[in-house]
Design an enzyme around this catalytic site. Sequence first.
Site, short mmCIF file in Angstrom:
data_model
loop_
_atom_site.label_atom_id
_atom_site.label_comp_id
_atom_site.label_asym_id
_atom_site.label_seq_id
_atom_site.Cartn_x
_atom_site.Cartn_y
_atom_site.Cartn_z
CE LYS A 80 -3.91 1.83 2.75
NZ LYS A 80 -4.71 1.59 3.98
CB SER A 155 -7.90 3.73 2.96
OG SER A 155 -7.04 3.00 3.83
CB SER A 179 -8.03 0.70 5.65
OG SER A 179 -8.77 1.89 5.67
#
Length: 501
Positions: A80, A155, A179
């Site tokens: 990420k 997210s 997330s």
Amino acid sequence: MKDLLTKTALELADMLASGQITSVELTQACLDRIDALNPKINAFLHVDREGALATAADVDARRAAGEKLHRLAGIPIALKDNMVARGMPTTCASKILEGWLPPYDATIVVKIKEAGLPIVGKTNMDEFAMGSSTEHSAFGPTLNPWDVERIPGGSGGGSAAAVAAFMVPLALGSDTGGSIRQPGAVTGTVGAKPTYGAVSRYGLIAMASSLDQIGPVTRTVADAAALTELVGGFDPLDSTSLNEPVPALTQSVTEVAQAKSIEGLRVGVVKQLTGDGYQDDVLAAFNDTVDQLREAGAEVVEVSCPSFDYALAAYYLIMPAEVSSNLARFDGMRYGIRVEPTEGPVTAASVMAATREAGFGDEVKRRIILGTHVLSAGYFDAYYGSAQKVRTLIQDDFARVFEQVDVLVSPTAPTTAFKFGDKIDDPMAMYLNDVATIPANLAGVPAMSVPNGLDSQGLPVGFQIIAPAHADQKMYEVAQLVESLSDDIAGACPAAQWEEK
Ligand code: GLN
């Protein structure tokens, strides 16, 4: 798609170990698929072809020379875009960090490099990890490989979509309020948030430090276990790191996969996380799986955690408070872009204001303003102080029910993937996606989402398992049991039929 890419990380690890394939072949296959599919779903913000292939070639050479390697050596991984790797562009999907090159490696990156996993790139996310749909990315949303008109969760939608679309077998995400787990639920992937402190946060760009935790995004529970064992463990560079041995997750998972039951397992269904506001077929899938657990020998009881009703409210006070403080460092002086004011004198304050105005998106600004307000002298006790008290009540609820049961279960998210645009203009509707995931962050306990079949529209549903702090092993055992009892849906993802050249 090449057959290779449908394999799990552990299957690929065996193929690498036996010499059936090389890491260069595998890494090239991932890169080819990323090249072909990324223009369509925007899962990656940056792809490091040369770096990944160089690592792969190095691992292949070391293996050929007879060196004893880590089990996951040579397996490509995606990160990420809020985790730093030296020299690799890292933006947190924000304009404010465009062009910034980190001067150091996160602890998880050090471990990944030592073990020889090629890092293929950085994945898309909501800006600074704030959101539930990736629609808050400054570089455009990621599309859900199950239905490109729908959100991949957030997210960490980029990591989840990359794994669901077979672009890469392993990815890492970060979970502040859900997330990792909510994107897992809506993309049919496995996502876990370990016990707070079990994986080092050093080099994870902070959103809300008391809640943030790095964890795995994979297609199977066993792969998640193996990846967590690799990145977990004590780190003197993280003051909240747990000083205890990494739990033997892979071993637990293997035992349950063979036995398909867990002796004496007690499962608590959380009343507050299974009622109103949940989509009918999400609840139906959840209840089916609970029945299957019962049939497999588990004792299932309903438990009540009344304070969970206030978890979302407490989170949206505590998290913005920490956000406002953590994001103060993006000031146009030290990192990323610098914007000078168009009028008035050029002072430190006016440059900071102009930079933050141009660099941050609306959601980030909203949270900084909210956080600054709740921490301000006149309001601190009423908002931040009260929220911290609620946090304690939530921890008390967990402590009480974990005297009766080994794990808690609930749907991971109230709905399956929604359409782009449905919630973007209504922050409250967006925040409600996290009702089931947030309590675990507030208490620091481990929680994970495993695929739980498909809804009536063919979209993945997630099943959440929450365990007491330090009981990650128990959580993985139950996750493996759920996986063994459920249909394998990964191959049903339409992206499985998308061809690369
Ligand atoms: N969706 C939640 C939020 O917007 C959770 C974010 C996260 O876990 N990073 O805050």
